[in-house]
Design a protein around this motif. Sequence first.
Motif, PDB file in Angstrom:
ATOM      1  N   ASN A   1      15.465  27.716   0.196  1.00 22.54           N
ATOM      2  CA  ASN A   1      16.437  28.704   0.666  1.00 22.54           C
ATOM      3  C   ASN A   1      16.508  28.740   2.194  1.00 22.54           C
ATOM      4  OD1 ASN A   1      16.867  29.354  -2.012  1.00 22.54           O
ATOM      5  ND2 ASN A   1      15.650  31.249  -1.944  1.00 22.54           N
ATOM      6  N   PHE A   2      15.340  28.714   2.842  1.00 19.74           N
ATOM      7  CA  PHE A   2      15.328  28.776   4.294  1.00 19.74           C
ATOM      8  C   PHE A   2      15.872  27.482   4.902  1.00 19.74           C
ATOM      9  CE2 PHE A   2      13.319  28.587   8.518  1.00 19.74           C
ATOM     10  CZ  PHE A   2      13.744  29.817   9.024  1.00 19.74           C
ATOM     11  N   ASP A   3      15.524  26.346   4.329  1.00 24.25           N
ATOM     12  CA  ASP A   3      16.039  25.066   4.829  1.00 24.25           C
ATOM     13  C   ASP A   3      17.561  25.041   4.810  1.00 24.25           C
ATOM     14  OD1 ASP A   3      13.499  24.182   5.232  1.00 24.25           O
ATOM     15  OD2 ASP A   3      13.410  22.884   3.469  1.00 24.25           O
ATOM     16  N   GLN A   4      18.151  25.593   3.781  1.00 21.11           N
ATOM     17  CA  GLN A   4      19.606  25.597   3.655  1.00 21.11           C
ATOM     18  C   GLN A   4      20.257  26.584   4.610  1.00 21.11           C
ATOM     19  OE1 GLN A   4      20.175  26.433  -0.515  1.00 21.11           O
ATOM     20  NE2 GLN A   4      19.771  24.303  -1.147  1.00 21.11           N
ATOM     21  N   ALA A   5      19.543  27.660   4.956  1.00 20.28           N
ATOM     22  CA  ALA A   5      20.147  28.721   5.768  1.00 20.28           C
ATOM     23  C   ALA A   5      19.893  28.554   7.261  1.00 20.28           C
ATOM     24  CB  ALA A   5      19.611  30.082   5.317  1.00 20.28           C
ATOM     25  N   ALA A   6      18.785  27.900   7.651  1.00 23.88           N
ATOM     26  CA  ALA A   6      18.386  27.870   9.063  1.00 23.88           C
ATOM     27  C   ALA A   6      19.159  26.818   9.842  1.00 23.88           C
ATOM     28  CB  ALA A   6      16.890  27.606   9.170  1.00 23.88           C
ATOM     29  N   PRO A   7      19.775  27.163  10.964  1.00 22.06           N
ATOM     30  CA  PRO A   7      20.427  26.174  11.831  1.00 22.06           C
ATOM     31  C   PRO A   7      19.390  25.229  12.449  1.00 22.06           C
ATOM     32  CG  PRO A   7      21.143  28.408  12.361  1.00 22.06           C
ATOM     33  CD  PRO A   7      19.962  28.535  11.459  1.00 22.06           C
ATOM     34  N   GLU A   8      19.848  24.086  12.956  1.00 21.51           N
ATOM     35  CA  GLU A   8      18.936  23.087  13.505  1.00 21.51           C
ATOM     36  C   GLU A   8      18.226  23.562  14.764  1.00 21.51           C
ATOM     37  OE1 GLU A   8      20.777  19.350  14.077  1.00 21.51           O
ATOM     38  OE2 GLU A   8      21.224  19.017  11.957  1.00 21.51           O
ATOM     39  N   ASN A   9      18.813  24.511  15.479  1.00 18.15           N
ATOM     40  CA  ASN A   9      18.186  24.944  16.734  1.00 18.15           C
ATOM     41  C   ASN A   9      17.116  26.014  16.538  1.00 18.15           C
ATOM     42  OD1 ASN A   9      20.326  26.756  15.994  1.00 18.15           O
ATOM     43  ND2 ASN A   9      20.166  27.714  18.009  1.00 18.15           N
ATOM     44  N   LEU A  10      16.820  26.392  15.284  1.00 20.18           N
ATOM     45  CA  LEU A  10      15.830  27.433  15.013  1.00 20.18           C
ATOM     46  C   LEU A  10      14.450  26.801  14.793  1.00 20.18           C
ATOM     47  CD1 LEU A  10      15.184  30.426  14.525  1.00 20.18           C
ATOM     48  CD2 LEU A  10      15.759  30.082  12.106  1.00 20.18           C
ATOM     49  N   ARG A  11      13.472  27.209  15.597  1.00 21.42           N
ATOM     50  CA  ARG A  11      12.086  26.761  15.465  1.00 21.42           C
ATOM     51  C   ARG A  11      11.264  27.878  14.837  1.00 21.42           C
ATOM     52  NH1 ARG A  11      14.823  22.830  16.752  1.00 21.42           N
ATOM     53  NH2 ARG A  11      14.508  21.590  18.646  1.00 21.42           N
ATOM     54  N   LEU A  12      10.378  27.522  13.898  1.00 17.02           N
ATOM     55  CA  LEU A  12       9.576  28.537  13.213  1.00 17.02           C
ATOM     56  C   LEU A  12       8.098  28.329  13.517  1.00 17.02           C
ATOM     57  CD1 LEU A  12      10.036  30.000   9.701  1.00 17.02           C
ATOM     58  CD2 LEU A  12       7.763  29.232  10.395  1.00 17.02           C
ATOM     59  N   PHE A  13       7.444  29.391  13.977  1.00 15.94           N
ATOM     60  CA  PHE A  13       6.011  29.385  14.239  1.00 15.94           C
ATOM     61  C   PHE A  13       5.378  30.478  13.385  1.00 15.94           C
ATOM     62  CE2 PHE A  13       8.012  27.575  17.947  1.00 15.94           C
ATOM     63  CZ  PHE A  13       7.211  26.487  18.244  1.00 15.94           C
ATOM     64  N   ALA A  14       4.411  30.090  12.564  1.00 17.30           N
ATOM     65  CA  ALA A  14       3.836  31.016  11.593  1.00 17.30           C
ATOM     66  C   ALA A  14       2.401  31.362  11.944  1.00 17.30           C
ATOM     67  CB  ALA A  14       3.888  30.395  10.192  1.00 17.30           C
ATOM     68  N   PHE A  15       2.044  32.637  11.741  1.00 14.27           N
ATOM     69  CA  PHE A  15       0.673  33.103  11.899  1.00 14.27           C
ATOM     70  C   PHE A  15       0.229  33.698  10.571  1.00 14.27           C
ATOM     71  CE2 PHE A  15       2.103  32.849  16.204  1.00 14.27           C
ATOM     72  CZ  PHE A  15       0.980  32.499  16.942  1.00 14.27           C
ATOM     73  N   GLY A  16      -0.801  33.095   9.976  1.00 12.18           N
ATOM     74  CA  GLY A  16      -1.374  33.610   8.742  1.00 12.18           C
ATOM     75  C   GLY A  16      -2.638  34.389   9.048  1.00 12.18           C
TER      76      GLY A  16
END
Length: 584
Positions: free
Chosen positions: A403-418
């Motif tokens: 779902n996120f792959d289909q919705a996120a534009p190419e210029n969006l970078r994701l950094f995750a903290f668990g």
Amino acid sequence: MKTKLALALLALLFWFLLPEAAKADGIIVPEPPICEPGPCPPVPFPMAQLEIRYHHVEVTIADQIALTRVDQVFYNPNDWTVEGTYIFPIPADAAITDFTLWVDGEPVQGEVLSAEEARRAYEQIVRDLQDPALLEYADRGAVRARLFPIPPGGERRIQLEYSQALTAENGLVRYVYPLNTEKFSAQMLEEVTISVDLRTNQPIRAVYSPSHAIAVSRAGDFHVTAGYEASNVRPDTDFALYYSIGESEALHLLTYRDPADPSDPDGFFLLMLAPHPRAESQPQPKDLFIVLDRSGSMEGEKFLQAQQALKYILAHLNPQDRFNIITFSTGISMYARNLRPAEEGNEAAAWVDRQSAVGNTDINRALLEAAAMTQPGHPAYLIFLTDGLPTEGVLQSEQIITNFDQAAPENLRLFAFGVGYDVDTYLLDSLAQAHHGGSEYILPGQPLDEAVSAFYAKISTPVLTDLQLDFGEIPVYDIYPNPLPDLFAGSQIVVTGRYRGSGTTDITLSGLVNGQTQTFTFPDQIFITAAQEANNPLYAAIPRIWATRKIGYLLNQIRLQSPQQELIDQIVRLSIRYGIVTPY
């Protein structure tokens, strides 16, 4: 007299042949034990090594003049007094201008040996002891001094200070400290530290050590500190530090071929990229989305620290930045319906203080809200903090990723903290890898606010995004990191890879600046042949750096996918060839 000489040679020979024989980065050649009054121990003498309590090195570099201070403590665990000669091999390319030697705080007269004088000294020891190990340093000069006797159970502190002029080649300066003589010690060193204080009259660009893992801190364009610290180790590699200076974008290429391995004729390269030193004064506007888990499991210290981290970020936005905050549990809450200007940071911080942790975890909806708000044109970054698994809405990790792959534009970078032990690492790692970001995990008890704040300080000012490298006529492959990350002000990117053939080529770096493509060309970059390789032992570390990067990439693929035997076989081959410990 002959009996005494024979006794001495037997003692020294036994000392060198013992597996416990100790030498330090300054090599101590002991003499027969002082055992008067009383009989000497039987020959050969049971000469346990002098133990090394600590080994500290402080380096100050000012405009390519390096002042090195060495501080060591030796301990004598024997039942007799030990004395001998202290020899410190001078770095091969060092031009020593001055040196001072202290023993227990008192100055000791020593002598600087030329390379030829040092060679004769080494060869004499080798002839007496029948051990060729010291010939490794035969092309180096040395500092030599008489070592005061060390009583049983006693210590001697040796401090050495010397200065040298560093040379620059194509804007790249190299400093080397001869740490590899510690490999002669069978006992682990209790503590090893190297600190470097670097100051120049030109902006400092890339700072990197191919030999050791260092922490780098920038105090400004003209001042950088770097440090290495380890305990219970036996160093076996010289410490090397490279840095570049200048007023423009920096690209530095190091290449190596292994002449001892005809089965693998391809070369290895290490590339250092650094932005223009004035890049921070002209930051690109960025859009920032902070997506925070406020489900019930976050209640308490974790949520308080997350709030502190968010307020730090809001206080350090650049003037042209835009932002929004999304918190999620059973439902979602947003600070605003759209992106807001940086001047609203104080209002947003007050809104963050009013949030509380309660409910379930709807990760899918929160991420889709951020993706829907993203606009093209300039860099967009999503900082995602969570401590658990999805428990509301879409629960399957694969579906959330799709779902996120289909919705996120190419210029969006994701950094995750668990945060904590119950995080869906597969979900976070997959999202970060697919969207040019990264993931970090905070264990219970570790400060979440410090980790997030330190991370944001690194990515606060993007300089060049969507990086691409073109190596011209030189075929390259197995490049890591893959994909290339964005380039930020005050940071650098280290790229490793393999290449075929050799020759001179232009390397082109391209990327986006404010949505426009910008290109930088670095001409006449040399990829060496095996015949050109000068067997520089520092460059010989490049293959292992590359192998470490590739193994990390393969392990990540196994973690994100089901284990495949082909990937496991690659990891095993690389770990055996380069001596890298892996789960396999």
